[in-house]
Design a protein around this motif. Structure first.
Motif, PDB file in Angstrom:
ATOM      1  N   ASN A 199      -7.395 -10.737  -0.387  1.00 43.53           N
ATOM      2  CA  ASN A 199      -7.573 -12.059   0.197  1.00 43.53           C
ATOM      3  C   ASN A 199      -8.647 -12.115   1.265  1.00 43.53           C
ATOM      4  OD1 ASN A 199      -5.566 -13.149  -1.425  1.00 43.53           O
ATOM      5  ND2 ASN A 199      -3.943 -12.625   0.041  1.00 43.53           N
ATOM      6  N   SER A 200      -9.196 -10.960   1.643  1.00 41.30           N
ATOM      7  CA  SER A 200     -10.226 -10.948   2.683  1.00 41.30           C
ATOM      8  C   SER A 200     -11.636 -11.058   2.110  1.00 41.30           C
ATOM      9  CB  SER A 200     -10.131  -9.660   3.503  1.00 41.30           C
ATOM     10  OG  SER A 200     -10.408  -8.539   2.676  1.00 41.30           O
ATOM     11  N   GLU A 201     -11.761 -11.260   0.781  1.00 39.56           N
ATOM     12  CA  GLU A 201     -13.065 -11.396   0.121  1.00 39.56           C
ATOM     13  C   GLU A 201     -13.980 -10.222   0.468  1.00 39.56           C
ATOM     14  OE1 GLU A 201     -13.060 -16.282   0.039  1.00 39.56           O
ATOM     15  OE2 GLU A 201     -14.714 -15.198   0.967  1.00 39.56           O
ATOM     16  N   THR A 202     -13.497  -9.038   0.176  1.00 42.60           N
ATOM     17  CA  THR A 202     -14.206  -7.814   0.538  1.00 42.60           C
ATOM     18  C   THR A 202     -14.386  -6.944  -0.687  1.00 42.60           C
ATOM     19  OG1 THR A 202     -13.298  -7.850   2.770  1.00 42.60           O
ATOM     20  CG2 THR A 202     -14.095  -5.724   1.957  1.00 42.60           C
ATOM     21  N   GLN A 203     -15.517  -6.257  -0.755  1.00 44.38           N
ATOM     22  CA  GLN A 203     -15.699  -5.257  -1.788  1.00 44.38           C
ATOM     23  C   GLN A 203     -16.286  -3.996  -1.165  1.00 44.38           C
ATOM     24  OE1 GLN A 203     -18.658  -5.736  -4.810  1.00 44.38           O
ATOM     25  NE2 GLN A 203     -20.096  -6.810  -3.487  1.00 44.38           N
ATOM     26  N   ILE A 204     -15.955  -2.851  -1.736  1.00 42.76           N
ATOM     27  CA  ILE A 204     -16.467  -1.566  -1.272  1.00 42.76           C
ATOM     28  C   ILE A 204     -17.814  -1.335  -1.942  1.00 42.76           C
ATOM     29  CG2 ILE A 204     -16.072   0.918  -1.217  1.00 42.76           C
ATOM     30  CD1 ILE A 204     -13.063   0.301  -1.394  1.00 42.76           C
ATOM     31  N   VAL A 205     -18.857  -1.152  -1.137  1.00 40.17           N
ATOM     32  CA  VAL A 205     -20.184  -0.915  -1.699  1.00 40.17           C
ATOM     33  C   VAL A 205     -20.667   0.508  -1.462  1.00 40.17           C
ATOM     34  CG1 VAL A 205     -20.845  -3.333  -1.499  1.00 40.17           C
ATOM     35  CG2 VAL A 205     -21.358  -1.767   0.381  1.00 40.17           C
ATOM     36  N   GLY A 206     -19.903   1.284  -0.700  1.00 39.11           N
ATOM     37  CA  GLY A 206     -20.315   2.655  -0.473  1.00 39.11           C
ATOM     38  C   GLY A 206     -19.225   3.450   0.218  1.00 39.11           C
ATOM     39  N   LEU A 207     -19.374   4.765   0.173  1.00 39.17           N
ATOM     40  CA  LEU A 207     -18.402   5.656   0.815  1.00 39.17           C
ATOM     41  C   LEU A 207     -19.162   6.839   1.397  1.00 39.17           C
ATOM     42  CD1 LEU A 207     -14.957   6.724  -0.519  1.00 39.17           C
ATOM     43  CD2 LEU A 207     -16.574   8.491   0.169  1.00 39.17           C
ATOM     44  N   VAL A 208     -18.796   7.226   2.634  1.00 37.09           N
ATOM     45  CA  VAL A 208     -19.396   8.391   3.278  1.00 37.09           C
ATOM     46  C   VAL A 208     -18.322   9.455   3.419  1.00 37.09           C
ATOM     47  CG1 VAL A 208     -20.623   9.281   5.288  1.00 37.09           C
ATOM     48  CG2 VAL A 208     -20.995   6.912   4.553  1.00 37.09           C
ATOM     49  N   ARG A 209     -18.588  10.629   2.870  1.00 38.67           N
ATOM     50  CA  ARG A 209     -17.633  11.739   2.955  1.00 38.67           C
ATOM     51  C   ARG A 209     -18.419  13.013   3.233  1.00 38.67           C
ATOM     52  NH1 ARG A 209     -13.527  12.196  -1.837  1.00 38.67           N
ATOM     53  NH2 ARG A 209     -12.618  10.467  -0.642  1.00 38.67           N
ATOM     54  N   ASN A 210     -18.049  13.693   4.301  1.00 39.23           N
ATOM     55  CA  ASN A 210     -18.731  14.935   4.674  1.00 39.23           C
ATOM     56  C   ASN A 210     -20.238  14.732   4.798  1.00 39.23           C
ATOM     57  OD1 ASN A 210     -16.229  16.260   4.578  1.00 39.23           O
ATOM     58  ND2 ASN A 210     -16.484  16.714   2.378  1.00 39.23           N
ATOM     59  N   GLU A 211     -20.602  13.614   5.425  1.00 36.10           N
ATOM     60  CA  GLU A 211     -22.012  13.275   5.690  1.00 36.10           C
ATOM     61  C   GLU A 211     -22.811  12.972   4.430  1.00 36.10           C
ATOM     62  OE1 GLU A 211     -20.891  13.400   9.345  1.00 36.10           O
ATOM     63  OE2 GLU A 211     -22.923  12.815   8.785  1.00 36.10           O
ATOM     64  N   VAL A 212     -22.147  12.876   3.300  1.00 39.21           N
ATOM     65  CA  VAL A 212     -22.829  12.504   2.054  1.00 39.21           C
ATOM     66  C   VAL A 212     -22.473  11.061   1.729  1.00 39.21           C
ATOM     67  CG1 VAL A 212     -23.069  12.947  -0.419  1.00 39.21           C
ATOM     68  CG2 VAL A 212     -22.813  14.846   1.175  1.00 39.21           C
ATOM     69  N   ARG A 213     -23.513  10.250   1.537  1.00 34.61           N
ATOM     70  CA  ARG A 213     -23.283   8.839   1.244  1.00 34.61           C
ATOM     71  C   ARG A 213     -23.361   8.608  -0.262  1.00 34.61           C
ATOM     72  NH1 ARG A 213     -25.364   4.703   5.775  1.00 34.61           N
ATOM     73  NH2 ARG A 213     -24.744   5.893   7.601  1.00 34.61           N
ATOM     74  N   MET A 214     -22.406   7.806  -0.747  1.00 33.82           N
ATOM     75  CA  MET A 214     -22.366   7.473  -2.169  1.00 33.82           C
ATOM     76  C   MET A 214     -22.376   5.959  -2.309  1.00 33.82           C
ATOM     77  SD  MET A 214     -19.410  10.168  -3.278  1.00 33.82           S
ATOM     78  CE  MET A 214     -18.639  10.108  -1.652  1.00 33.82           C
ATOM     79  N   THR A 215     -23.173   5.462  -3.238  1.00 38.32           N
ATOM     80  CA  THR A 215     -23.187   4.037  -3.499  1.00 38.32           C
ATOM     81  C   THR A 215     -22.403   3.759  -4.782  1.00 38.32           C
ATOM     82  OG1 THR A 215     -24.580   2.081  -3.728  1.00 38.32           O
ATOM     83  CG2 THR A 215     -25.317   4.050  -4.856  1.00 38.32           C
TER      84      THR A 215
END
Length: 612
Positions: free
Chosen positions: A242-258
């Motif tokens: 309901n917050s109109e949100t989507q995940i566009v990326g994730l950072v894990r162990n200093e590695v960014r993923m789109t």
């Protein structure tokens, strides 16, 4: 009227209502009309699909393939650089761009010509201090005008030629359309370049501010003990739906993923990059024990500086395989959805953008405004403008697969001089064979397609994807329907009605009626369908008046190439709807004066070149 005639009119009326309603694709409507004619006995069952072998249908398919060869090899890119002035004023620049669009449309698919020149038009608008729409609409109209100049310029010309052949005459030759078509196209281009472009509403460009995106790109850290730990990303999005949100990326162990896979599980200390409305998001995140990362939000205007890095998706296991990339490998692209694109009618979820391509759909703009539906569930339409994010080479693959048009400078196709020359030679050779009368158009362009495959200007695997199949089905289905109009005498009945009640028996007035009627119908329904319906009527009018039918067939050809009043009249009009920020009612402001000019120029020329 006889029973068969009543049935034909009922089927035609229903077909046109469905065309105007727009809830079903034109090819589906045409097939329904064909099957209705078969069921009612108006078209013999054994002849139901004879239209798919019609020379006009074969020629349209072949021209689309040869056009693809010109695009693949960069021949048009080279021509645009050679023709368009780098530093010139508005008049010269607009005239050059429109003239090139009209020229290309005479010898290749006009939607392809428009798609190739759209990025050029957008760049030119910035240099000329105009809105993109003020350049895109003149370009769209010029590519439509250019189609009327040659036999292969647009499907209606081929349909008109086919009807002439079936009536006992010879088909029109390659340049029979040129004396009137070129004059009308030149007059139209001159009018728009000199003054007409000022009639185009200066709508604000549908850039990022016109998209349905959250206010911020926000980073949130998942602490130890959060309820989100152990959730999949898909489950997380469902929790905060309901917050109109989507995940566009994730950072894990200093590695960014789109565009991380929805099945990836969240770990403690992960940083989630969210496209969000922060005011509604904060309350939702607090319920999961997650806090906004300090100094982790970035304004939407700074997106390019804060892009997450890329990932490689293993679609077999559904797991993401992150790899470090340079920041410049992740790009934002504005893509316009072409009519007939494979993504029309599908949503981001349907397309599996993340798992299949590793791309994020960040935003959608429709007619310059954001749609109201949820971003990942929006059913995409032709003319929509998409804001996409992902690795540059993956973006290029997506564009090739779906047929979208990138706005802005393109680095996706490297021109090959040798292949460009070959592609151009094949097209010119095919045109030359038809012009010299050595072979019919269908045979000559089929030879061109074979040469294109052998010489690799169009890879064999791309031959079938280059064809606009809905147009082919539309044409093949409507040919027998049009034949039923002639066989039952329905075309003659309608022709007499128009001649007696509207034209009052005057041949010149009847010619104007045919032209204006065709133009009007082309504004609200497919121009190929319009030509197929109007050709038998036009020939019936000529027979009733005892005059030359060529004049009336040419009037149909011109009218079918003059859809300027609505965004649905022609695919090129639809294509600029989003990028130009236009509304439905914006087109007539320039389109109406242009159509009046077309009538004023073409009627005298038709009487001179094709005398009654």
């Amino acid at each position: 009227m006889t029973t068969p005639q009543i049935l034909v009119f009922a089927i035609l009326a229903t077909m046109m209502v469905l065309f105007l309603w727009g809830q079903f694709r034109h090819d589906i409507v045409a097939l329904l009309a064909l099957m209705a004619c078969v069921v009612t006995g108006l078209v013999p069952a054994e002849d139901a699909f004879s239209g798919f072998g019609h020379p006009a249908v074969i020629t349209v398919a072949c021209v689309l393939i040869l056009s693809q060869g010109l695009q693949n090899t960069g021949a048009v890119d080279w021509l645009s650089r050679a023709v368009l002035p780098a530093r010139a004023g508005r008049l010269t620049s607009m005239a050059a761009l429109m003239g090139l669009g009209a020229l290309l449309s005479g010898f290749m698919n006009n939607v392809g010509a428009m798609a190739l020149l759209m990025p050029v038009a957008v760049q030119l608008s910035g240099r000329l201090a105009l809105t993109p729409g003020q350049v895109l609409m003149p370009l769209a109209f010029s590519t439509i005008l250019g189609g009327m100049t040659t036999l292969i310029g647009t499907p209606p010309n081929l349909i008109v030629s086919g009807f002439r052949a079936e009536a006992g005459g010879s088909p029109f030759s390659m340049f029979d359309f040129a004396p009137v078509g070129v004059a009308v196209a030149v007059a139209g281009v001159a009018f728009v370049a000199l003054a007409g472009w000022r009639l185009v509403p200066a709508r604000k460009a549908a850039g990022a501010e016109g998209f349905e995106t959250g206010t911020y790109l926000t980073e949130v850290r998942v602490p130890e003990g959060s309820k989100a730990v152990g959730m999949t990303l898909r489950q997380f999005e469902n929790e905060i739906e309901n917050s109109e949100t989507q995940i566009v990326g994730l950072v894990r162990n200093e590695v960014r993923m789109t565009a991380p896979h929805g099945g990836r599980r969240i770990r403690a200390e992960d940083i989630l990059i969210l496209e969000a409305n922060v005011e509604t998001l904060a309350k939702a995140l607090s319920a999961l024990g997650i806090k906004l990362e300090e100094q982790g939000s970035s304004s939407g205007d700074q997106r390019q500086e804060d892009e997450p890095e890329a990932k490689v998706t293993d679609t077999e296991s559904g797991e993401d395989k992150p790899e470090l990339r340079r920041d410049e490998d992740i790009v934002l692209r504005e893509l316009a959805v072409l009519p007939g694109s494979s993504i029309v009618g599908r949503s981001a979820s349907d397309l599996r953008l993340r798992t299949r391509y590793g791309l994020n759909l960040l935003a959608v703009s429709r007619e310059g405004h954001p749609p109201r539906a949820r971003l990942r569930t929006i059913s995409l339409r032709s003319g929509d403008l998409l804001l996409m994010q992902g690795p540059a080479e993956v973006m290029a693959d997506f564009i090739d697969d779906t047929g979208c048009v990138p706005l802005g400078e393109r680095h996706l196709r490297i021109p090959d001089t040798r292949l460009a020359i070959i592609a151009g030679a094949i097209m010119l050779g095919s045109v030359g064979i038809v012009t010299a009368g050595l072979l019919p158009a269908a045979a000559a362009f089929t030879l061109g397609v074979i040469a294109s495959m052998l010489l690799r200007t169009v890879p064999p695997r791309q031959v079938y994807t280059a064809i606009d199949w809905p147009v082919i089905v539309l044409l093949g289905a409507l040919m027998p329907v049009a034949g039923a109009m002639e066989v039952t005498g329905a075309a003659d009945v309608l022709a007499r009605l128009l001649v007696d009640t509207v034209a009052q028996g005057n041949a010149i007035a009847a010619l104007a009626v045919v032209l204006v009627t065709t133009m009007f119908l082309s504004d609200v329904m497919n121009n190929a369908a319009t030509a197929a319906v109007l050709c038998p009527i036009a020939m019936g009018i000529a027979a009733t008046l005892g005059v030359n039918s060529d004049s009336y067939l040419m009037a149909v050809a011109i009218g079918a190439s003059c859809a300027f009043l609505t965004p649905i009249g022609h695919q090129n009009n639809t294509l600029i709807l989003g990028p130009g920020g236009f509304r439905f009612g914006d087109y007539w402001r320039l389109g109406l004066p242009l159509e009046v000019l077309v009538v004023a120029v073409s009627i005298p020329l038709l009487l001179i070149v094709w005398p009654l």
